[in-house]
Enzyme design. Structure first.
Site, PDB file in Angstrom:
ATOM      1  N   HIS A 234       0.979  -1.156  -0.089  1.00 47.79           N
ATOM      2  CA  HIS A 234       0.096  -0.040   0.106  1.00 47.79           C
ATOM      3  C   HIS A 234       0.747   1.187   0.002  1.00 47.79           C
ATOM      4  CE1 HIS A 234       0.431  -1.107   4.217  1.00 47.79           C
ATOM      5  NE2 HIS A 234       0.393   0.261   4.409  1.00 47.79           N
TER       6      HIS A 234
ATOM      7  N   HIS B 114       0.810   5.515   1.081  1.00 45.46           N
ATOM      8  CA  HIS B 114      -0.035   6.413   1.712  1.00 45.46           C
ATOM      9  C   HIS B 114       0.099   7.705   0.788  1.00 45.46           C
ATOM     10  CE1 HIS B 114      -0.270   4.315   5.468  1.00 45.46           C
ATOM     11  NE2 HIS B 114       0.778   3.799   5.102  1.00 45.46           N
TER      12      HIS B 114
END
Length: 139
Positions: free
Chosen positions: A101, A103
């Protein structure tokens, strides 16, 4: 997909999330523990442990979505001054959810939101480090 992975559950829409946008391979949603207003997480829809294991075509969609969402946030009423883009790989680097992932962390002040502290910036001789990397390429 990993049946126990929280990000896989969000991708499959088994867990509700505040989804900002998605494309063929990626989905972006607000972080439930934000560092700043608009803190968004972008994940591949399929389960890949980290950036290094994610196929290039999927990475392209993830990074494309990061850009799209940053532009959306930038043009929103939030009006951030800038952004930090961050991805950690491995426990030692601070990765908590073992699903790749990225951010998107909007900045509203220089020492607010995400603030990093660099330690041991130059651990070894730059030429020595370079040689070690190049030797791997030449194998």
């Amino acid at each position: 997909m990993d049946n126990n992975c929280i990000f896989c559950k969000i991708s499959r829409k088994e867990i509700s999330a505040r989804i900002i946008k998605e494309n063929e391979h990626a989905i972006a949603f607000l972080d439930v523990n934000p560092i700043s207003d608009g803190h968004t997480i972008v994940i591949p829809k399929e389960h890949y442990k980290n950036l290094s294991e994610t196929p290039k075509e999927v990475l392209s969609d993830v990074v494309g979505l990061v850009k799209d969402v940053a532009n959306i946030i930038n043009e929103s009423a939030l009006k951030p001054w800038g952004f930090n883009y961050l991805s950690n790989e491995g426990d030692v680097a601070g990765q908590v959810v073992m699903h790749f992932h990225m951010h998107i962390i909007p900045k509203y002040g220089k020492n607010e939101g995400y603030v990093s502290e660099v330690k041991n910036k130059f651990v070894n001789d730059l030429d020595g480090v370079y040689d070690k990397i190049i030797k791997q390429l030449n194998k």
